[in-house]
Write a protein that holds these residues in place. Sequence first.
Motif, PDB file in Angstrom:
ATOM      1  N   ALA A   1      54.368 -15.515 -32.561  1.00 41.34           N
ATOM      2  CA  ALA A   1      55.825 -15.396 -32.492  1.00 41.34           C
ATOM      3  C   ALA A   1      56.301 -15.356 -31.038  1.00 41.34           C
ATOM      4  N   ARG A   2      55.590 -14.600 -30.186  1.00 40.86           N
ATOM      5  CA  ARG A   2      55.957 -14.540 -28.770  1.00 40.86           C
ATOM      6  C   ARG A   2      55.773 -15.896 -28.102  1.00 40.86           C
ATOM      7  N   LEU A   3      54.701 -16.592 -28.452  1.00 39.23           N
ATOM      8  CA  LEU A   3      54.434 -17.912 -27.892  1.00 39.23           C
ATOM      9  C   LEU A   3      55.523 -18.910 -28.279  1.00 39.23           C
ATOM     10  N   LEU A   4      55.916 -18.902 -29.545  1.00 41.01           N
ATOM     11  CA  LEU A   4      56.969 -19.811 -29.999  1.00 41.01           C
ATOM     12  C   LEU A   4      58.314 -19.485 -29.356  1.00 41.01           C
ATOM     13  N   LYS A   5      58.601 -18.192 -29.197  1.00 39.62           N
ATOM     14  CA  LYS A   5      59.849 -17.784 -28.552  1.00 39.62           C
ATOM     15  C   LYS A   5      59.870 -18.230 -27.096  1.00 39.62           C
ATOM     16  N   ALA A   6      58.766 -18.032 -26.388  1.00 38.82           N
ATOM     17  CA  ALA A   6      58.697 -18.444 -24.982  1.00 38.82           C
ATOM     18  C   ALA A   6      58.813 -19.957 -24.859  1.00 38.82           C
ATOM     19  N   ARG A   7      58.192 -20.694 -25.770  1.00 37.55           N
ATOM     20  CA  ARG A   7      58.267 -22.155 -25.748  1.00 37.55           C
ATOM     21  C   ARG A   7      59.708 -22.619 -25.978  1.00 37.55           C
ATOM     22  N   GLN A   8      60.401 -21.971 -26.924  1.00 33.29           N
ATOM     23  CA  GLN A   8      61.793 -22.331 -27.200  1.00 33.29           C
ATOM     24  C   GLN A   8      62.685 -22.022 -26.003  1.00 33.29           C
ATOM     25  N   GLU A   9      62.474 -20.881 -25.371  1.00 30.82           N
ATOM     26  CA  GLU A   9      63.267 -20.520 -24.191  1.00 30.82           C
ATOM     27  C   GLU A   9      63.017 -21.508 -23.050  1.00 30.82           C
TER      28      GLU A   9
END
Length: 95
Positions: free
Chosen positions: A58-66
């Motif tokens: 979840a953190r990885l996907l959030k960072a990628r989206q940001e």
Amino acid sequence: MEQIELFAIESPCRGVCENSAKGFCKGCLRSREERFHWFSLSNEARHHVLDLCQQRRARLLKARQERLEADSAKALPYGMEDEQMTDLFELTNDY
């Protein structure tokens, strides 16, 4: 009361097995210790590791989206300004 598991929890390995810069597997997001000790862990500990992997994902996907949003907000290439440009192919009645 603890629930009895009828089947062993399978390894989340996806066959990528490559470490990221932070030391987590790029395929399953487990740490080195979590991967090495997987088969000696209890089912409860395995559930905990899987929860940690979900949080990491979840953190990885959030960072990628940001990062994608930040890239799209960057200035236009080649020094172009964000101003109204005239259409060179617009039909005019000047002939």
